[in-house]
Design a protein around this motif. Structure first.
Motif, PDB file in Angstrom:
ATOM      1  N   ILE A 192      11.563  17.440 -24.553  1.00  0.00           N
ATOM      2  CA  ILE A 192      11.608  18.319 -23.380  1.00  0.00           C
ATOM      3  C   ILE A 192      10.887  17.668 -22.206  1.00  0.00           C
ATOM      4  CG2 ILE A 192      10.820  20.534 -22.459  1.00  0.00           C
ATOM      5  CD1 ILE A 192      11.358  21.714 -25.239  1.00  0.00           C
ATOM      6  N   PHE A 193       9.763  16.995 -22.457  1.00  0.00           N
ATOM      7  CA  PHE A 193       9.031  16.320 -21.389  1.00  0.00           C
ATOM      8  C   PHE A 193       9.852  15.193 -20.779  1.00  0.00           C
ATOM      9  CE2 PHE A 193       6.052  13.044 -19.935  1.00  0.00           C
ATOM     10  CZ  PHE A 193       5.389  13.767 -18.954  1.00  0.00           C
ATOM     11  N   VAL A 194      10.450  14.363 -21.615  1.00  0.00           N
ATOM     12  CA  VAL A 194      11.280  13.256 -21.118  1.00  0.00           C
ATOM     13  C   VAL A 194      12.476  13.808 -20.347  1.00  0.00           C
ATOM     14  CG1 VAL A 194      12.790  11.359 -21.847  1.00  0.00           C
ATOM     15  CG2 VAL A 194      10.530  11.609 -22.858  1.00  0.00           C
ATOM     16  N   PHE A 195      13.088  14.849 -20.870  1.00  0.00           N
ATOM     17  CA  PHE A 195      14.207  15.469 -20.175  1.00  0.00           C
ATOM     18  C   PHE A 195      13.784  15.988 -18.803  1.00  0.00           C
ATOM     19  CE2 PHE A 195      16.561  19.273 -19.058  1.00  0.00           C
ATOM     20  CZ  PHE A 195      17.841  18.740 -18.966  1.00  0.00           C
ATOM     21  N   SER A 196      12.600  16.542 -18.708  1.00  0.00           N
ATOM     22  CA  SER A 196      12.115  17.059 -17.430  1.00  0.00           C
ATOM     23  C   SER A 196      11.908  15.944 -16.416  1.00  0.00           C
ATOM     24  CB  SER A 196      10.811  17.818 -17.628  1.00  0.00           C
ATOM     25  OG  SER A 196      11.010  18.900 -18.497  1.00  0.00           O
ATOM     26  N   ILE A 197      11.390  14.811 -16.860  1.00  0.00           N
ATOM     27  CA  ILE A 197      11.215  13.665 -15.960  1.00  0.00           C
ATOM     28  C   ILE A 197      12.578  13.179 -15.466  1.00  0.00           C
ATOM     29  CG2 ILE A 197      10.407  11.273 -15.816  1.00  0.00           C
ATOM     30  CD1 ILE A 197       8.163  13.329 -15.905  1.00  0.00           C
ATOM     31  N   VAL A 198      13.544  13.065 -16.361  1.00  0.00           N
ATOM     32  CA  VAL A 198      14.900  12.656 -15.976  1.00  0.00           C
ATOM     33  C   VAL A 198      15.498  13.667 -15.004  1.00  0.00           C
ATOM     34  CG1 VAL A 198      17.246  12.304 -16.857  1.00  0.00           C
ATOM     35  CG2 VAL A 198      15.303  11.311 -18.058  1.00  0.00           C
ATOM     36  N   GLU A 199      15.233  14.908 -15.234  1.00  0.00           N
ATOM     37  CA  GLU A 199      15.754  15.964 -14.366  1.00  0.00           C
ATOM     38  C   GLU A 199      15.195  15.850 -12.943  1.00  0.00           C
ATOM     39  OE1 GLU A 199      16.144  20.785 -14.565  1.00  0.00           O
ATOM     40  OE2 GLU A 199      14.667  19.764 -15.799  1.00  0.00           O
ATOM     41  N   VAL A 200      13.928  15.540 -12.817  1.00  0.00           N
ATOM     42  CA  VAL A 200      13.321  15.392 -11.495  1.00  0.00           C
ATOM     43  C   VAL A 200      13.920  14.193 -10.762  1.00  0.00           C
ATOM     44  CG1 VAL A 200      11.173  14.783 -10.319  1.00  0.00           C
ATOM     45  CG2 VAL A 200      11.182  16.563 -12.055  1.00  0.00           C
ATOM     46  N   PHE A 201      14.066  13.066 -11.451  1.00  0.00           N
ATOM     47  CA  PHE A 201      14.649  11.901 -10.806  1.00  0.00           C
ATOM     48  C   PHE A 201      16.116  12.132 -10.440  1.00  0.00           C
ATOM     49  CE2 PHE A 201      11.036   9.560 -12.701  1.00  0.00           C
ATOM     50  CZ  PHE A 201      10.549   9.028 -11.514  1.00  0.00           C
ATOM     51  N   THR A 202      16.835  12.886 -11.255  1.00  0.00           N
ATOM     52  CA  THR A 202      18.210  13.226 -10.916  1.00  0.00           C
ATOM     53  C   THR A 202      18.261  14.114  -9.686  1.00  0.00           C
ATOM     54  OG1 THR A 202      18.787  13.099 -13.260  1.00  0.00           O
ATOM     55  CG2 THR A 202      20.360  14.185 -11.814  1.00  0.00           C
ATOM     56  N   ALA A 203      17.341  15.030  -9.558  1.00  0.00           N
ATOM     57  CA  ALA A 203      17.296  15.891  -8.374  1.00  0.00           C
ATOM     58  C   ALA A 203      17.014  15.067  -7.120  1.00  0.00           C
ATOM     59  CB  ALA A 203      16.237  16.972  -8.555  1.00  0.00           C
ATOM     60  N   PHE A 204      16.105  14.096  -7.213  1.00  0.00           N
ATOM     61  CA  PHE A 204      15.852  13.210  -6.069  1.00  0.00           C
ATOM     62  C   PHE A 204      17.100  12.397  -5.728  1.00  0.00           C
ATOM     63  CE2 PHE A 204      11.158  13.436  -7.009  1.00  0.00           C
ATOM     64  CZ  PHE A 204      10.868  14.153  -5.855  1.00  0.00           C
TER      65      PHE A 204
END
Length: 79
Positions: free
Chosen positions: A30-42
């Motif tokens: 879940i933590f790794v997914f959240s980091i990927v999610e933030v970079f995808t949003a950027f």
């Protein structure tokens, strides 16, 4: 919320009481997914895609993020 659970809340309950490794693996995913999610949003904000495509990708990202948030809440992150 995910980092707080990993650091301060020990695994408990029917599923995780006997399998602590699964608890930490799920929190790490879940933590790794959240980091990927933030970079995808950027990436969506800075991309030169059309407005419709950015809206569609953002909607999919929002839908998937709700599932990750639900997973953290179901483990007990709301306490």
């Amino acid at each position: 919320m995910d980092v707080r659970m990993a650091l301060y809340k020990p695994p408990s309950g029917v599923v995780f009481d006997h399998n602590k490794f699964a608890y930490y693996v799920i929190l790490t995913i879940i933590f790794v997914f959240s980091i990927v999610e933030v970079f995808t949003a950027f990436w969506i904000c800075k991309s030169s895609l059309t407005y419709r495509r950015r809206l569609w990708i953002g909607g999919v990202l929002l839908f998937v993020s709700i599932w990750a948030f639900g997973a953290i809440l179901s483990i007990g992150g709301f306490a």
